[in-house]
Scaffold this active site. Structure first.
Site, PDB file in Angstrom:
ATOM      1  N   GLY A  55    -132.165-122.184 -50.870  1.00 48.97           N
ATOM      2  CA  GLY A  55    -133.461-122.651 -50.917  1.00 48.97           C
ATOM      3  C   GLY A  55    -134.261-122.686 -49.708  1.00 48.97           C
ATOM      4  O   GLY A  55    -135.004-123.314 -49.408  1.00 48.97           O
ATOM      5  N   GLY A  77    -137.918-122.584 -48.489  1.00 50.16           N
ATOM      6  CA  GLY A  77    -138.868-123.552 -49.066  1.00 50.16           C
ATOM      7  C   GLY A  77    -139.370-124.528 -47.903  1.00 50.16           C
ATOM      8  O   GLY A  77    -139.056-124.278 -46.809  1.00 50.16           O
ATOM      9  N   ASP A  80    -131.891-117.412 -49.986  1.00 49.46           N
ATOM     10  CA  ASP A  80    -132.889-117.967 -50.807  1.00 49.46           C
ATOM     11  C   ASP A  80    -133.026-116.799 -52.071  1.00 49.46           C
ATOM     12  O   ASP A  80    -132.770-115.723 -51.381  1.00 49.46           O
ATOM     13  CB  ASP A  80    -134.145-118.138 -50.074  1.00 49.46           C
ATOM     14  CG  ASP A  80    -135.236-118.735 -50.968  1.00 49.46           C
ATOM     15  OD1 ASP A  80    -135.524-120.043 -50.356  1.00 49.46           O
ATOM     16  OD2 ASP A  80    -135.695-118.469 -51.997  1.00 49.46           O
ATOM     17  N   ASP A 139    -129.562-116.268 -55.608  1.00 46.22           N
ATOM     18  CA  ASP A 139    -130.331-116.933 -57.082  1.00 46.22           C
ATOM     19  C   ASP A 139    -129.018-117.679 -57.255  1.00 46.22           C
ATOM     20  O   ASP A 139    -128.123-117.525 -57.900  1.00 46.22           O
ATOM     21  CB  ASP A 139    -130.581-115.835 -57.910  1.00 46.22           C
ATOM     22  CG  ASP A 139    -130.916-116.578 -59.259  1.00 46.22           C
ATOM     23  OD1 ASP A 139    -131.121-117.582 -59.481  1.00 46.22           O
ATOM     24  OD2 ASP A 139    -131.410-115.834 -60.191  1.00 46.22           O
ATOM     25  N   TYR A 186    -137.837-132.033 -63.628  1.00 48.86           N
ATOM     26  CA  TYR A 186    -137.354-132.227 -62.385  1.00 48.86           C
ATOM     27  C   TYR A 186    -136.631-133.470 -62.117  1.00 48.86           C
ATOM     28  O   TYR A 186    -135.437-133.502 -61.426  1.00 48.86           O
ATOM     29  CB  TYR A 186    -138.609-132.123 -61.409  1.00 48.86           C
ATOM     30  CG  TYR A 186    -138.405-132.467 -59.864  1.00 48.86           C
ATOM     31  CD1 TYR A 186    -137.637-131.719 -59.319  1.00 48.86           C
ATOM     32  CD2 TYR A 186    -139.063-133.391 -59.190  1.00 48.86           C
ATOM     33  CE1 TYR A 186    -137.498-131.792 -57.683  1.00 48.86           C
ATOM     34  CE2 TYR A 186    -138.984-133.723 -58.043  1.00 48.86           C
ATOM     35  CZ  TYR A 186    -138.329-132.897 -57.149  1.00 48.86           C
ATOM     36  OH  TYR A 186    -138.072-133.186 -55.882  1.00 48.86           O
TER      37      TYR A 186
HETATM   38  C1  AKB Z   1    -142.677-133.349 -55.996  1.00 52.58           C
HETATM   39  O1  AKB Z   1    -143.898-133.857 -55.674  1.00 52.58           O
HETATM   40  O2  AKB Z   1    -142.323-133.035 -56.974  1.00 52.58           O
HETATM   41  C2  AKB Z   1    -141.750-133.507 -54.726  1.00 52.58           C
HETATM   42  C3  AKB Z   1    -140.848-134.794 -54.813  1.00 52.58           C
HETATM   43  C4  AKB Z   1    -141.770-136.183 -54.733  1.00 52.58           C
HETATM   44  O3  AKB Z   1    -139.866-134.719 -55.101  1.00 52.58           O
HETATM   45  N1  AKB Z   1    -142.682-133.680 -53.611  1.00 52.58           N
END
Ligand code: AKB
Length: 327
Positions: free
Chosen positions: A12, A15, A36, A55, A144
């Site tokens: 990555g 980024g 990346d 990837d 996430y």
């Molecule tokens: C996000 O906003 O998803 C990131 C984080 C806080 O990990 N910047």
């Protein structure tokens, strides 16, 4: 500072963190191999640096590249962040969860010494005290966050089971003069970016929103210092790291201290506001301070003074630099 040449692979690398980490590691004398999915960015700092297409969801490709390069250390940065992640949960699972598993497996198969993981405040969920320590229940509300919790736990499993030196930080929202990758904390950066280029910005959160933030130079230093700390001094794998926790209003005031004509409004978006409200107000990083001497150097006002000229420079060089992101 020059060190013995160790080969380092970065995933990555195109980024927000990676683009600056490559330079910091090269300055310290490491043999740096960025990778990346995206092509090499048109950045003079990357001239002469190898660039590996990768990837991380492709297990075979990950194992092949790690086998070819045989890095001593991997900085695993490839991830889909929270705002983009809620638009594409399936892709987020593949990149963040399967991608991390693929990297850990490649470390096991090819005897990589150390894997450095970038975790986040998004591993935490609602209902925690204002100041959040390392060891609290992790109940994230985003894909996430869920995949980052899983990455932390998987890495610790590989450390116990296979002796991998797995270490990582839980980053606050990172702010820098470079393109962020679809995070929910991006309202903070866009107060500066749109303040400079448009003179106006409507943040997608309430004025009293407060989350932990950090300026990128401190973020890079956290990764470097943790990766170079003697293992014997580390009592854990994953550490909270903190810098400052302003309200969105305080960030707007700080922007206006330097750019008094800028107008910043607040038009809260319910989806992103819910994510922000689920994150801690502030992080307790006592363990990082005690184990590897971590201390942030930038507060909000120092960051503002340093960042605004950098954003001006960035926009002068590349007027579209901040155009292709969720904000
Ligand atoms: C996000 O906003 O998803 C990131 C984080 C806080 O990990 N910047």
């Amino acid at each position: 500072m020059m060190r013995a040449t160790m080969r380092i692979l970065i995933t990555g690398a195109g980024g927000q963190i990676g683009s600056e980490l490559v330079t910091s590691l090269r300055e310290r004398g490491y043999d740096v191999h960025p990778s990346d999915r995206a092509p090499k960015p048109d950045n003079p700092a990357l001239a002469g640096v190898p660039w590996h297409p990768l990837d991380v969801t492709d297990a075979e490709a990950v194992t092949r590249l790690v086998g070819e390069l045989r890095p001593g250390r991997i900085f695993h940065l490839a991830a889909v962040l929270s705002a983009r992640g809620e638009q594409m949960p399936q892709l987020t699972y593949a990149v963040n969860q399967t991608g991390t598993y693929n990297l850990l497996e490649a470390c096991r198969l090819h005897g990589v010494g150390q894997l450095v993981f970038t975790s986040t405040i998004a591993v935490f969920g609602p209902g925690l005290p204002d100041l959040v320590a390392d060891d609290v229940p992790l109940q994230p509300s985003t894909m996430y966050g869920v995949t980052k919790v899983a990455g932390e736990l998987l890495g610790q499993y590989y450390a116990r089971k296979y002796g991998l030196d797995f270490r990582g930080v839980r980053f606050p929202g990172l702010i820098s003069a470079s393109l962020p990758g679809g995070g929910t904390s991006d309202y903070a950066l866009f107060m500066y970016v749109d303040g400079v280029r448009r003179g106006t910005y409507d943040a997608f959160c309430r004025a009293d929103t407060r989350i932990p933030l950090m300026y990128m130079p401190d973020g890079l230093r956290a990764l470097l210092e943790l990766s170079e700390a003697p293992r014997a001094r580390l009592r854990r794998c994953i550490y909270n790291v903190a810098a400052f926790s302003p309200t969105a209003q305080q960030i707007a005031d700080s922007v206006r201290r330097v750019l008094p004509d800028v107008r910043i409004g607040f038009v809260s978006d319910p989806h992103r506001q819910a994510i922000l409200d689920s994150w801690p107000r502030a992080l307790d990083d006592t363990c990082a301070q005690e184990d590897w001497g971590w201390k942030a150097t930038f507060d909000l006002e120092r960051m503002t003074d340093d960042l605004i000229p950098r954003i001006r420079g960035m926009l002068a060089r590349a007027p579209d630099a901040f155009s292709s992101t969720v904000h």
